[in-house]
Scaffold this active site. Structure first.
Site, mmCIF file in Angstrom:
data_model
loop_
_atom_site.group_PDB
_atom_site.id
_atom_site.type_symbol
_atom_site.label_atom_id
_atom_site.label_comp_id
_atom_site.label_asym_id
_atom_site.label_seq_id
_atom_site.Cartn_x
_atom_site.Cartn_y
_atom_site.Cartn_z
ATOM 1 N NE ARG A 1 -3.528 -0.332 2.546
ATOM 2 C CZ ARG A 1 -4.645 -0.576 1.848
ATOM 3 N NH1 ARG A 1 -5.167 0.350 1.092
ATOM 4 N NH2 ARG A 1 -5.236 -1.748 1.919
ATOM 5 N NE ARG B 1 -5.171 1.763 -3.181
ATOM 6 C CZ ARG B 1 -4.558 0.589 -3.008
ATOM 7 N NH1 ARG B 1 -5.119 -0.516 -3.464
ATOM 8 N NH2 ARG B 1 -3.392 0.518 -2.393
ATOM 9 C CB ILE B 2 -7.575 2.011 3.764
ATOM 10 C CG1 ILE B 2 -9.024 1.615 4.071
ATOM 11 C CG2 ILE B 2 -6.875 2.563 5.009
ATOM 12 C CD1 ILE B 2 -9.167 0.463 5.019
ATOM 13 C CG LEU B 3 -5.827 7.533 1.336
ATOM 14 C CD1 LEU B 3 -6.193 8.991 1.524
ATOM 15 C CD2 LEU B 3 -5.151 7.315 -0.012
ATOM 16 C CG ASN C 1 -13.790 10.666 2.039
ATOM 17 O OD1 ASN C 1 -13.898 10.390 0.837
ATOM 18 N ND2 ASN C 1 -14.337 9.914 2.994
ATOM 19 C CG HIS D 1 -19.019 8.809 5.041
ATOM 20 N ND1 HIS D 1 -18.440 7.604 4.701
ATOM 21 C CD2 HIS D 1 -20.021 8.519 5.902
ATOM 22 C CE1 HIS D 1 -19.072 6.630 5.341
ATOM 23 N NE2 HIS D 1 -20.025 7.154 6.075
ATOM 24 C CG ASP E 1 -7.995 11.729 11.316
ATOM 25 O OD1 ASP E 1 -8.611 10.695 10.946
ATOM 26 O OD2 ASP E 1 -8.297 12.341 12.361
HETATM 27 C C1 GRF Z 1 -20.433 8.874 -2.900
HETATM 28 O O1 GRF Z 1 -21.691 8.520 -2.413
HETATM 29 C C2 GRF Z 1 -19.495 9.238 -1.771
HETATM 30 O O2 GRF Z 1 -20.146 9.737 -0.656
HETATM 31 C C3 GRF Z 1 -18.840 7.921 -1.447
HETATM 32 O O3 GRF Z 1 -18.702 7.261 -2.670
HETATM 33 C C4 GRF Z 1 -19.714 7.715 -3.569
HETATM 34 C C5 GRF Z 1 -19.026 8.123 -4.848
HETATM 35 O O4 GRF Z 1 -19.927 8.387 -5.873
HETATM 36 N N1 GRF Z 1 -17.596 8.150 -0.752
HETATM 37 P P1 GRF Z 1 -19.432 8.960 -7.266
HETATM 38 O O5 GRF Z 1 -18.390 8.000 -7.830
HETATM 39 O O6 GRF Z 1 -18.858 10.332 -7.031
HETATM 40 O O7 GRF Z 1 -20.654 8.994 -8.124
#
Ligand code: GRF
Length: 205
Positions: free
Chosen positions: A68, A94-96, A110, A112, A144
């Site tokens: 990684r 991927r986990i960084l 990011n 979420h 983080d």
């Molecule tokens: C999004 O729902 C985001 O919140 C999550 O992965 C999805 C990515 O969607 N981390 P896209 O590839 O931008 O359409």
């Protein structure tokens, strides 16, 4: 005014990349997507990047790297060579590595698809629906070492409907993401923020 160069890392269909690139081209977000990196050869995000005229699009195959950290080191070198100030994760699955996070400390963000700290992880929309929450939403946060655990930059709520499926709920979450991500980038660049403990304090413009 020169635009802030960003690198977008994406593994999936790339709708958030499309929203950011669209906002940038309409003058609504002062960024230039200078680089799109993907770990999936067939990621829709790569085609969206080419269609949007992104100067550099790269597919890096994790299988070509011993571990990684060495994959992440090449990502980091590519980002640095492209002169990007911010790293924007948009569905990067991927986990960084800690070394990558340290190298770009407080420069990685990011998005979420839940209201963190509720429902971290890869199945946030399903988990929220199954739990039975009536409000879920979207979180933009700094990255983080804790998965989905960095300081929160912005959140937006999405109401859950009785007849929602994972798909219908994710569609409305996506719509909220497409607004919140470019808006947050704009605010970061035009105003900036400081961090006190876990709290992000915005400097108003
Ligand atoms: C999004 O729902 C985001 O919140 C999550 O992965 C999805 C990515 O969607 N981390 P896209 O590839 O931008 O359409």
């Amino acid at each position: 005014m020169s635009k802030t160069r960003i690198a977008v890392l994406a593994s999936g269909k790339g709708s958030n990349l499309k929203a950011i690139a669209g906002a940038a081209s309409r003058g609504e977000c002062p960024v230039e997507v200078a680089l799109v990196l993907s770990d999936k050869a067939d990621a829709g995000a790569l085609q969206i990047a080419r269609d949007a005229g992104v100067a550099r699009t790269d597919y890096l195959n994790p299988g070509d790297y011993a571990d990684r950290a060495s994959f992440d080191a090449v990502c980091g070198d590519t980002i640095q060579a492209a002169g990007c100030d911010w790293i924007v994760l948009a569905g990067f699955m991927r986990i960084l590595s800690n070394s990558f996070i340290e190298r770009f400390r407080n420069r990685i963000i990011n998005i979420h698809p839940a209201l963190l700290p509720a429902f971290p992880g890869a199945h946030a929309v399903r988990d929220a629906l199954e739990y039975g929450v009536k409000i879920t939403g979207v979180t933009v946060h700094l990255v983080d070492e804790v998965l989905d655990g960095g300081p929160i930059l912005a959140q937006a709520p999405v109401m859950v409907r009785d007849d929602d499926t994972v798909e219908s709920l994710h569609n409305r979450i996506h719509a909220a993401e497409h607004q919140l991500y470019p808006e947050t980038l704009k605010r970061m660049i035009e105003g900036g923020f400081s961090i006190e403990g876990r709290r992000v304090m915005w400097k108003e413009t």
